[in-house]
Design a protein around this motif. Structure first.
Motif, PDB file in Angstrom:
ATOM      1  N   VAL A  16       0.942  -2.361  -6.301  1.00  0.00           N
ATOM      2  CA  VAL A  16       0.194  -1.513  -5.361  1.00  0.00           C
ATOM      3  C   VAL A  16      -1.277  -1.915  -5.362  1.00  0.00           C
ATOM      4  O   VAL A  16      -1.942  -1.895  -6.394  1.00  0.00           O
ATOM      5  N   LYS A  17      -1.778  -2.267  -4.158  1.00  0.00           N
ATOM      6  CA  LYS A  17      -3.194  -2.649  -4.022  1.00  0.00           C
ATOM      7  C   LYS A  17      -4.031  -1.472  -3.526  1.00  0.00           C
ATOM      8  O   LYS A  17      -5.211  -1.389  -3.800  1.00  0.00           O
ATOM      9  N   HIS A  18      -3.394  -0.607  -2.704  1.00  0.00           N
ATOM     10  CA  HIS A  18      -4.096   0.557  -2.149  1.00  0.00           C
ATOM     11  C   HIS A  18      -3.201   1.773  -2.267  1.00  0.00           C
ATOM     12  O   HIS A  18      -2.027   1.708  -1.903  1.00  0.00           O
ATOM     13  N   LEU A  19      -3.781   2.856  -2.741  1.00  0.00           N
ATOM     14  CA  LEU A  19      -3.037   4.122  -2.788  1.00  0.00           C
ATOM     15  C   LEU A  19      -3.917   5.160  -2.095  1.00  0.00           C
ATOM     16  O   LEU A  19      -5.093   5.316  -2.442  1.00  0.00           O
ATOM     17  N   HIS A  20      -3.360   5.835  -1.087  1.00  0.00           N
ATOM     18  CA  HIS A  20      -4.156   6.779  -0.298  1.00  0.00           C
ATOM     19  C   HIS A  20      -3.469   8.141  -0.245  1.00  0.00           C
ATOM     20  O   HIS A  20      -2.293   8.229   0.130  1.00  0.00           O
ATOM     21  N   TRP A  21      -4.210   9.179  -0.613  1.00  0.00           N
ATOM     22  CA  TRP A  21      -3.716  10.550  -0.487  1.00  0.00           C
ATOM     23  C   TRP A  21      -4.325  11.159   0.774  1.00  0.00           C
ATOM     24  O   TRP A  21      -5.557  11.247   0.890  1.00  0.00           O
ATOM     25  N   GLY A  22      -3.449  11.604   1.708  1.00  0.00           N
ATOM     26  CA  GLY A  22      -3.972  12.223   2.933  1.00  0.00           C
ATOM     27  C   GLY A  22      -3.282  13.544   3.194  1.00  0.00           C
ATOM     28  O   GLY A  22      -2.425  13.993   2.433  1.00  0.00           O
TER      29      GLY A  22
ATOM     30  N   GLY B 261       6.222  11.830   1.784  1.00  0.00           N
ATOM     31  CA  GLY B 261       5.825  13.153   2.278  1.00  0.00           C
ATOM     32  C   GLY B 261       6.207  13.314   3.734  1.00  0.00           C
ATOM     33  O   GLY B 261       6.449  12.320   4.447  1.00  0.00           O
ATOM     34  N   PRO B 262       6.285  14.582   4.216  1.00  0.00           N
ATOM     35  CA  PRO B 262       6.691  14.828   5.596  1.00  0.00           C
ATOM     36  C   PRO B 262       5.729  14.173   6.589  1.00  0.00           C
ATOM     37  O   PRO B 262       4.521  14.187   6.359  1.00  0.00           O
ATOM     38  N   SER B 263       6.273  13.602   7.634  1.00  0.00           N
ATOM     39  CA  SER B 263       5.552  12.943   8.745  1.00  0.00           C
ATOM     40  C   SER B 263       4.950  11.588   8.377  1.00  0.00           C
ATOM     41  O   SER B 263       4.418  10.899   9.228  1.00  0.00           O
ATOM     42  N   SER B 264       5.026  11.184   7.096  1.00  0.00           N
ATOM     43  CA  SER B 264       4.379   9.925   6.705  1.00  0.00           C
ATOM     44  C   SER B 264       5.116   8.739   7.346  1.00  0.00           C
ATOM     45  O   SER B 264       6.321   8.801   7.603  1.00  0.00           O
ATOM     46  N   ILE B 265       4.344   7.680   7.585  1.00  0.00           N
ATOM     47  CA  ILE B 265       4.904   6.497   8.254  1.00  0.00           C
ATOM     48  C   ILE B 265       4.885   5.316   7.293  1.00  0.00           C
ATOM     49  O   ILE B 265       3.882   5.091   6.604  1.00  0.00           O
ATOM     50  N   SER B 266       5.987   4.583   7.226  1.00  0.00           N
ATOM     51  CA  SER B 266       6.047   3.346   6.448  1.00  0.00           C
ATOM     52  C   SER B 266       6.037   2.175   7.426  1.00  0.00           C
ATOM     53  O   SER B 266       6.552   2.284   8.542  1.00  0.00           O
ATOM     54  N   GLN B 267       5.444   1.073   6.976  1.00  0.00           N
ATOM     55  CA  GLN B 267       5.376  -0.111   7.839  1.00  0.00           C
ATOM     56  C   GLN B 267       5.902  -1.324   7.066  1.00  0.00           C
ATOM     57  O   GLN B 267       5.451  -1.575   5.945  1.00  0.00           O
ATOM     58  N   PHE B 268       6.841  -2.017   7.665  1.00  0.00           N
ATOM     59  CA  PHE B 268       7.397  -3.235   7.068  1.00  0.00           C
ATOM     60  C   PHE B 268       7.337  -4.327   8.129  1.00  0.00           C
ATOM     61  O   PHE B 268       7.102  -4.047   9.312  1.00  0.00           O
ATOM     62  N   TRP B 269       7.597  -5.562   7.707  1.00  0.00           N
ATOM     63  CA  TRP B 269       7.632  -6.644   8.697  1.00  0.00           C
ATOM     64  C   TRP B 269       8.673  -6.301   9.764  1.00  0.00           C
ATOM     65  O   TRP B 269       8.478  -6.512  10.947  1.00  0.00           O
TER      66      TRP B 269
ATOM     67  N   SER C 242       0.868  -1.171   0.000  1.00  0.00           N
ATOM     68  CA  SER C 242       0.000   0.000   0.000  1.00  0.00           C
ATOM     69  C   SER C 242       0.905   1.222   0.000  1.00  0.00           C
ATOM     70  O   SER C 242       2.004   1.177   0.555  1.00  0.00           O
ATOM     71  N   LEU C 243       0.425   2.290  -0.625  1.00  0.00           N
ATOM     72  CA  LEU C 243       1.199   3.531  -0.631  1.00  0.00           C
ATOM     73  C   LEU C 243       0.382   4.636   0.027  1.00  0.00           C
ATOM     74  O   LEU C 243      -0.847   4.680  -0.119  1.00  0.00           O
ATOM     75  N   TYR C 244       1.076   5.520   0.764  1.00  0.00           N
ATOM     76  CA  TYR C 244       0.422   6.678   1.365  1.00  0.00           C
ATOM     77  C   TYR C 244       1.190   7.935   0.959  1.00  0.00           C
ATOM     78  O   TYR C 244       2.431   7.973   1.066  1.00  0.00           O
ATOM     79  N   LEU C 245       0.473   8.935   0.503  1.00  0.00           N
ATOM     80  CA  LEU C 245       1.095  10.207   0.114  1.00  0.00           C
ATOM     81  C   LEU C 245       0.570  11.287   1.047  1.00  0.00           C
ATOM     82  O   LEU C 245      -0.656  11.483   1.129  1.00  0.00           O
TER      83      LEU C 245
ATOM     84  N   LEU D 204       3.422  -0.998   3.989  1.00  0.00           N
ATOM     85  CA  LEU D 204       2.908   0.324   3.616  1.00  0.00           C
ATOM     86  C   LEU D 204       4.126   1.218   3.402  1.00  0.00           C
ATOM     87  O   LEU D 204       5.019   1.262   4.244  1.00  0.00           O
ATOM     88  N   ILE D 205       4.164   1.907   2.258  1.00  0.00           N
ATOM     89  CA  ILE D 205       5.276   2.841   2.037  1.00  0.00           C
ATOM     90  C   ILE D 205       4.690   4.251   2.030  1.00  0.00           C
ATOM     91  O   ILE D 205       3.768   4.550   1.263  1.00  0.00           O
ATOM     92  N   GLY D 206       5.198   5.091   2.939  1.00  0.00           N
ATOM     93  CA  GLY D 206       4.683   6.457   3.067  1.00  0.00           C
ATOM     94  C   GLY D 206       5.619   7.446   2.393  1.00  0.00           C
ATOM     95  O   GLY D 206       6.848   7.297   2.461  1.00  0.00           O
TER      96      GLY D 206
END
Ligand SMILES: C[S@@+](CC[C@H](N)C(=O)[O-])C[C@H]1O[C@@H](n2cnc3c(N)ncnc32)[C@H](O)[C@@H]1O
Ligand code: SF4
Length: 445
Positions: free
Chosen positions: A101-107, A321-329, A49-52, A317-319
């Motif tokens: 990429v299964k989910h892409l989220h712009w926040g 942008g500033p403050s974004s959080i990535s999550q890996f195993w 998943s990606l977060y921007l 999850l790969i984040g």
């Protein structure tokens, strides 16, 4: 007596558990070197998943608790987009595969502050390094005041298929008190524009616990929301932390509902949406019965991530942008929050990782227990944490068992049906980082 008990637990300051450990417990132990090796280790064709994070807004709302800053000039946003593109290519260079990429989220902030070419450039940059799955969920958070017909056409052309609208409350007096004037006609126009452009999946974000809200004003807000038939509703409890957020000091403390009133307001919201035929998802969320979120909740596949409850089950999850959080195993990595420092890092060719947490086996076990509690209101310790010594946790649960909030039988910790709203204090008992430290969080309800 019963009310006293509820008041006590509802007024505890505890995390929302959109991750475990929570971002408040991240430390500088995680560096760009960790981020680099976690990116490199992703398996070929692994689903992610990606977060921007778009950190800008045209003006700040008094209640806002998000990582957001005001940008009045367009060149400020242009420069930020350049930095974001640089970061995307930088992350791409650290990948040894092309994840799907299964989910892409712009926040944000307000992603709808961007214009057509900026959206296009960002998507093009992402497509250089990632494969977008054909059924990818492409979601964006939108401020209804910015949702023009032109914008919705641009979003639809980029493949956006879900939009979250920040509605907050429809009462004009409440809107004045929170610095967010937004007549219902604007929300209607935004919804019409989205549906007109073919973006049919619509979420509404609302908040209870705001100044001047009462059970009656909330009932009316729920009625108004119903008219638009959004697929999903997130009805958050207002997180008021004026000591941390200068903009929240514009909120009149005296006009805020107390812990009792908040608990009653949350109950009104639940009653309204269940009466309207919505399914309750975890706490504070509702979905139409045929929505994928409701389906995954019924099938026990509900998940929770930084955006709240989700049917997104990607472990990575790969984040950006500033403050974004990535999550890996292997752990969590959070980017620098300061927009200027973030820009300097990526322009110097450095990944913008500032802090995070390296997951140990015991963190993963506790994360599974907390996730199960937050999503299903129960956790089977024999399945999730066989052999782990939870005697301290059992001692802490004892008063909650006596108060009828929770039961523990055959290793299964289960919330009582009527007290599910108090799940956050129960989850906090399994949080190793919370022992004796509950500062800096908002009310449990
Ligand atoms: C990034 S913001 C919204 C996007 C867009 N900028 C807007 O305002 O419509 C995501 C949502 O978080 C919620 N939110 C923001 N601050 C909050 C707070 N202090 N407590 C609870 N919810 C909050 C609001 O419902 C908001 O719409
Ligand atoms: S609620 Fe939305 S528009 Fe308001 S300040 Fe926060 S991110 Fe910006």
């Amino acid at each position: 007596m019963q009310e006293e008990i509820v008041r006590h637990y509802a007024s505890l300051a505890v995390p929302r558990y959109t991750s475990y450990p929570t971002a408040a417990d991240f430390t500088p132990q995680v560096t760009p070197t960790h981020m680099s090796s976690w990116l490199r280790q992703l398996a070929p064709q692994e689903a992610v998943s990606l977060y921007l994070h778009i950190p800008y807004c045209r003006q700040l709302c008094h209640y806002c608790g998000c990582h957001a800053k005001v940008a009045r000039r367009d060149d400020v946003i242009d420069n930020f987009v350049q930095d974001l593109l640089t970061e995307i290519h930088l992350v791409g260079q650290h990948l040894s595969s092309r994840p799907q990429v299964k989910h892409l989220h712009w926040g944000g902030g307000t992603p709808s502050i961007l214009h057509a070419q900026q959206f296009e450039k960002i998507i093009t940059a992402l497509r250089e390094h990632f494969d977008f799955a054909p059924q990818m969920e492409h979601a964006i958070e939108l401020d209804p005041r910015t949702v023009t017909a032109e914008l919705t056409k641009v979003l639809a052309a980029q493949g956006v298929n879900r939009a979250s609208l920040g509605v907050q409350d429809v009462d004009p007096e409440v809107q004045k008190a929170i610095g967010r004037l937004q007549p219902l006609s604007i929300v209607k126009q935004a919804v019409d524009n989205l549906r007109g452009a073919g973006i049919e999946r619509i979420n509404f974000d609302l908040i209870y616990g705001l100044p001047l809200q009462t059970e009656e004003t909330l009932r009316q807000t729920c009625q108004s929301v119903r008219e638009f038939a959004p697929d999903r509703i997130a009805f958050y409890g207002y997180a008021h932390l004026p000591q941390r957020r200068a903009n929240q000091r514009l909120i009149d403390n005296a006009a805020l509902p107390d812990a009792d009133a908040r608990y009653a307001q949350a109950a009104v919201v639940r009653q309204c949406f269940t009466d309207f035929g919505y399914e309750e998802i975890g706490i504070d969320h509702f979905a139409l019965t045929d929505d994928p979120l409701a389906v995954s909740a019924r099938e026990g596949r509900l998940n929770r991530n930084f955006q709240g409850y989700t049917d997104d089950n990607c472990p990575t999850l790969i984040g950006f942008g500033p403050s974004s959080i990535s999550q890996f195993w292997g752990g969590f990595a959070q980017n620098i929050s300061d927009i200027k420092q973030y820009g300097i890092a990526v322009r110097e060719g450095r990944l913008a990782t500032l802090r995070g947490h390296i997951m140990r086996d015991r963190d993963r076990t506790r994360a599974d227990v907390i996730l199960a509690l937050m999503c299903n209101f129960q956790a089977d310790l024999n399945k999730l944490a066989l052999g782990v010594d939870f005697s301290d946790e059992m001692a802490l649960l004892r008063p909650l068992i006596a108060d009828g909030i929770v039961t523990v039988r055959d290793g299964i910790v289960a919330m009582s049906r009527q007290r599910r709203q108090l799940i956050r204090p129960v989850a906090a008992i399994f949080d190793e980082f919370r022992r004796g430290n509950v500062h800096g969080f908002s009310f449990a309800v």
